[in-house]
Design a protein around this motif. Structure first.
Motif, mmCIF file in Angstrom:
data_model
loop_
_atom_site.group_PDB
_atom_site.id
_atom_site.type_symbol
_atom_site.label_atom_id
_atom_site.label_comp_id
_atom_site.label_asym_id
_atom_site.label_seq_id
_atom_site.Cartn_x
_atom_site.Cartn_y
_atom_site.Cartn_z
ATOM 1 N N VAL A 30 0.862 -1.176 0.000
ATOM 2 C CA VAL A 30 0.000 0.000 0.000
ATOM 3 C C VAL A 30 0.902 1.230 0.000
ATOM 4 C CG1 VAL A 30 -1.840 1.252 1.198
ATOM 5 C CG2 VAL A 30 -1.755 -1.260 1.303
ATOM 6 N N THR A 31 0.626 2.131 -0.934
ATOM 7 C CA THR A 31 1.432 3.348 -1.025
ATOM 8 C C THR A 31 0.536 4.577 -0.949
ATOM 9 O OG1 THR A 31 1.334 3.661 -3.427
ATOM 10 C CG2 THR A 31 3.014 2.146 -2.596
ATOM 11 N N ILE A 32 1.148 5.669 -0.567
ATOM 12 C CA ILE A 32 0.549 6.983 -0.738
ATOM 13 C C ILE A 32 1.433 7.680 -1.759
ATOM 14 C CG2 ILE A 32 0.000 9.228 0.292
ATOM 15 C CD1 ILE A 32 -1.701 6.913 1.416
ATOM 16 N N ILE B 292 6.457 8.225 -4.058
ATOM 17 C CA ILE B 292 5.762 6.971 -3.767
ATOM 18 C C ILE B 292 6.212 6.570 -2.366
ATOM 19 C CG2 ILE B 292 5.408 4.570 -4.423
ATOM 20 C CD1 ILE B 292 6.365 5.487 -7.313
ATOM 21 N N ASN B 293 5.291 6.659 -1.392
ATOM 22 C CA ASN B 293 5.564 6.306 0.004
ATOM 23 C C ASN B 293 5.020 4.905 0.250
ATOM 24 O OD1 ASN B 293 6.246 9.154 1.306
ATOM 25 N ND2 ASN B 293 4.485 9.454 -0.047
ATOM 26 N N ILE B 294 5.877 3.927 0.493
ATOM 27 C CA ILE B 294 5.432 2.573 0.803
ATOM 28 C C ILE B 294 5.164 2.521 2.301
ATOM 29 C CG2 ILE B 294 6.027 0.120 0.769
ATOM 30 C CD1 ILE B 294 7.927 0.789 -1.605
ATOM 31 N N LEU B 295 3.902 2.334 2.664
ATOM 32 C CA LEU B 295 3.500 2.450 4.061
ATOM 33 C C LEU B 295 3.902 1.246 4.904
ATOM 34 C CD1 LEU B 295 -0.061 4.021 3.779
ATOM 35 C CD2 LEU B 295 2.162 5.171 3.964
ATOM 36 N N SER B 296 4.143 1.520 6.186
ATOM 37 C CA SER B 296 4.401 0.445 7.150
ATOM 38 C C SER B 296 3.066 -0.069 7.682
ATOM 39 C CB SER B 296 5.261 0.956 8.311
ATOM 40 O OG SER B 296 4.475 1.675 9.232
ATOM 41 N N ILE C 41 6.323 10.916 3.547
ATOM 42 C CA ILE C 41 5.704 10.592 4.832
ATOM 43 C C ILE C 41 6.725 9.866 5.689
ATOM 44 C CG2 ILE C 41 3.854 9.331 5.995
ATOM 45 C CD1 ILE C 41 2.165 9.729 3.442
ATOM 46 N N ASN C 42 7.119 10.509 6.794
ATOM 47 C CA ASN C 42 8.061 9.884 7.716
ATOM 48 C C ASN C 42 7.426 8.643 8.337
ATOM 49 O OD1 ASN C 42 10.271 11.690 7.453
ATOM 50 N ND2 ASN C 42 9.197 13.181 8.716
ATOM 51 N N GLY C 43 8.250 7.638 8.618
ATOM 52 C CA GLY C 43 7.768 6.391 9.200
ATOM 53 C C GLY C 43 7.381 5.356 8.168
ATOM 54 N N SER C 44 7.464 5.718 6.884
ATOM 55 C CA SER C 44 7.171 4.764 5.820
ATOM 56 C C SER C 44 8.284 3.723 5.723
ATOM 57 C CB SER C 44 7.046 5.482 4.474
ATOM 58 O OG SER C 44 5.984 6.399 4.501
ATOM 59 N N VAL C 45 7.956 2.575 5.168
ATOM 60 C CA VAL C 45 8.958 1.530 4.920
ATOM 61 C C VAL C 45 9.996 2.048 3.929
ATOM 62 C CG1 VAL C 45 9.319 -0.764 3.903
ATOM 63 C CG2 VAL C 45 7.376 -0.368 5.414
ATOM 64 N N ALA C 46 9.515 2.765 2.919
ATOM 65 C CA ALA C 46 10.409 3.310 1.901
ATOM 66 C C ALA C 46 9.706 4.454 1.196
ATOM 67 C CB ALA C 46 10.780 2.218 0.887
ATOM 68 N N TRP C 47 10.501 5.286 0.547
ATOM 69 C CA TRP C 47 9.947 6.292 -0.352
ATOM 70 C C TRP C 47 10.877 6.485 -1.527
ATOM 71 C CZ3 TRP C 47 13.345 10.228 -0.827
ATOM 72 C CH2 TRP C 47 14.076 10.651 0.285
#
Length: 155
Positions: free
Chosen positions: A17-19, A67-71, A102-108
């Motif tokens: 899931v990404t933002i 592309i922010n990969i969410l945790s 977005i800070n705290g994401s798995v990756a961006w």
């Protein structure tokens, strides 16, 4: 072809899931996207697919995006950007660079626009990756219409 059946079939494939986020002036904008893929290592390209009727489709046009990969701890952020308002939600933005992260994401992956392609009821936005960052965290997963950690959803 029945669209509901097609969605159900696609739903059998677990995704991250990404933002996807961008600046509209100085304001951060974003949309929840699970249709994201790597395209090329040389040049470094990634693709996101956005429904033509989504406000993001016109909002992203010719703009840098992240592309922010969410945790798995960021499910409420995913719902917020999917259009389900979350009460008492503060997003920790990093506004440095060409697009918000977005800070705290798995990756961006911070991307400058590379190409756009018409694809039925979607537009494919291909970005050239300029900067990236990743952490050793558990990613948020989407599977059969539900979000959670991969451990929870795919047993």
């Amino acid at each position: 072809m029945d669209e509901r059946e097609l969605r159900n079939c696609f739903g059998k494939f677990p995704t991250g899931v990404t933002i996807v986020s961008w600046f509209d002036g100085s304001v951060q904008k974003g949309i929840t996207v699970n249709s994201f893929t790597s395209v090329s290592l040389d040049p470094p390209l990634a693709l996101v697919s956005i429904h033509k009727e989504a406000k993001a489709c016109t909002g992203m046009k010719d703009k840098a995006f992240t592309i922010n990969i969410l945790s798995d701890e960021q499910e409420s952020i995913a719902w917020q950007f999917a259009g389900s308002k979350q009460e008492i939600l503060e997003i920790d933005w990093d506004n440095k660079g060409i697009s918000p992260k977005i800070n705290g994401s798995v990756a961006w992956m911070e991307c400058k626009p590379w190409r756009e392609y018409d694809a039925g009821d979607h537009v494919l936005f291909v970005g050239e990756i300029q900067e990236l960052h990743f952490e050793d965290l558990e990613a948020l997963t989407f599977y059969q219409g539900k979000m959670g950690s991969a451990k929870q959803l795919v047993k």
